[in-house]
Design an enzyme around this catalytic site. Structure first.
Site, mmCIF file in Angstrom:
data_model
loop_
_atom_site.group_PDB
_atom_site.id
_atom_site.type_symbol
_atom_site.label_atom_id
_atom_site.label_comp_id
_atom_site.label_asym_id
_atom_site.label_seq_id
_atom_site.Cartn_x
_atom_site.Cartn_y
_atom_site.Cartn_z
ATOM 1 N N HIS A 65 -6.863 73.161 -17.768
ATOM 2 C CA HIS A 65 -7.434 74.641 -18.576
ATOM 3 C C HIS A 65 -6.347 74.887 -19.848
ATOM 4 O O HIS A 65 -6.594 76.254 -20.164
ATOM 5 C CB HIS A 65 -7.414 75.646 -17.452
ATOM 6 C CG HIS A 65 -8.400 75.368 -16.345
ATOM 7 N ND1 HIS A 65 -10.013 75.320 -16.685
ATOM 8 C CD2 HIS A 65 -8.355 74.987 -15.186
ATOM 9 C CE1 HIS A 65 -10.352 75.353 -15.410
ATOM 10 N NE2 HIS A 65 -9.509 75.259 -14.412
ATOM 11 N N GLN A 68 -5.831 68.496 -5.253
ATOM 12 C CA GLN A 68 -6.615 69.902 -4.860
ATOM 13 C C GLN A 68 -7.753 70.021 -4.268
ATOM 14 O O GLN A 68 -8.523 69.503 -4.189
ATOM 15 C CB GLN A 68 -6.547 70.485 -6.331
ATOM 16 C CG GLN A 68 -5.406 71.140 -6.939
ATOM 17 C CD GLN A 68 -5.542 71.909 -8.192
ATOM 18 O OE1 GLN A 68 -6.078 71.597 -9.391
ATOM 19 N NE2 GLN A 68 -5.526 73.516 -7.728
ATOM 20 N N GLU A 116 -10.322 72.776 -3.507
ATOM 21 C CA GLU A 116 -10.775 73.927 -4.144
ATOM 22 C C GLU A 116 -12.194 74.172 -4.156
ATOM 23 O O GLU A 116 -12.723 75.180 -5.238
ATOM 24 C CB GLU A 116 -10.167 73.972 -5.620
ATOM 25 C CG GLU A 116 -10.434 72.792 -6.466
ATOM 26 C CD GLU A 116 -9.671 73.017 -7.929
ATOM 27 O OE1 GLU A 116 -9.249 73.955 -8.281
ATOM 28 O OE2 GLU A 116 -9.801 71.775 -8.524
ATOM 29 N N ASP A 149 -10.801 79.007 -7.112
ATOM 30 C CA ASP A 149 -12.005 78.287 -7.249
ATOM 31 C C ASP A 149 -12.598 78.054 -5.932
ATOM 32 O O ASP A 149 -13.897 78.132 -5.794
ATOM 33 C CB ASP A 149 -11.776 76.752 -7.920
ATOM 34 C CG ASP A 149 -11.593 76.596 -9.303
ATOM 35 O OD1 ASP A 149 -12.703 76.971 -10.040
ATOM 36 O OD2 ASP A 149 -10.631 76.135 -9.979
#
Length: 253
Positions: free
Chosen positions: A44, A144, A146, A172
């Protein structure tokens, strides 16, 4: 502090990391001091591989630099590993197949599919033979979970050989569950509890990101094994706000 890349994931390590989103070596140098590990985010942020290389140089020697790659993509993962990352965090892993693909991208043949070439990770080829022999065992692979789908498949994901740890992406995950930011909702809490129980049954450590005192307490109470206790952009924003508010309070008197 951790003496080796994976030491912070050992049972009962209670390791503390720092999250780095700002793409500058000085930030990596400042924010790595005193921590067991850091996570440098490429998913990000606008950070380039060239900038990442200089950030990895700036991380203190005793701190494990983990890089969150933008996606479960073997080409990107190969290039980041060649720069000298101690391990990778792979976002949005939802199935066993995706977890296997992530591990394959981390490992050299014959156990994986990582491309073989000298680079910064092997002192530009000077120690490549040694690096080739040790990298599969020493690099840290964190995935991850999420999404709701990832949570449903958590048992299959953590059972994949080569997964060293997971990080629950709570933002998320809550969005995927339809309860964004509602950490005390039954739907979110039960899903998080299920992930933790599933991972711990497999002996897989679980980490989370906390950006303030309240969330540090919340995720510690939830039973995480290691914690990212803050993020550079949060420190900068909160410090900036606090200084401005202090000045405004004094001048308004």
């Amino acid at each position: 502090m951790a003496d080796s890349p994976q030491e912070f994931l050992e049972p009962n390590a209670s390791a503390t990391g720092n999250w780095i989103s700002i793409g500058h070596p000085a930030v990596a140098e400042i924010c790595s001091r005193g921590f067991d590990f850091v996570v440098i985010d490429l998913e990000h942020t606008a950070t380039s591989l060239e900038t990442l290389e200089n950030m990895l140089r700036a991380v203190h020697d005793e701190v494990a630099p983990i890089v969150r790659v933008p996606a479960n993509d073997s080409v990107t993962m190969k290039r980041v590993l060649d720069l000298g990352a101690a391990g990778l965090m792979i976002p949005r892993v939802e199935t066993r197949k995706q977890a296997v693909e992530a591990v394959d991208a981390m490992r050299y043949p014959p156990h994986g599919e990582r491309g073989v070439a000298p680079a910064r990770a092997s002192d530009y080829g000077r120690t490549f033979g040694e690096y080739y022999r040790s990298a599969d065992d020493e690099l840290t692979t964190i995935v991850q979970i999420e999404t709701e789908r990832g949570a449903e498949n958590a048992e299959e994901i953590v059972a994949v050989d080569g997964i060293d740890g997971i990080i629950v992406g709570h933002g998320d995950l809550s969005a995927s569950l339809g309860v964004f930011g509602q950490w005390e909702s039954e739907r979110f809490e039960s899903t998080l509890d299920s992930i933790l129980a599933t991972a711990h049954a497999e002996g897989t450590p679980v980490g989370m990101l906390a950006t303030d005192d309240e969330s540090i307490q919340r995720w510690t109470d939830a039973g995480v094994d290691f914690l990212l206790a803050g993020a550079d952009i949060s420190y900068l924003a909160s410090g900036s706000n606090a200084a401005r508010e202090q000045f405004e309070a004094l001048t308004d008197e």
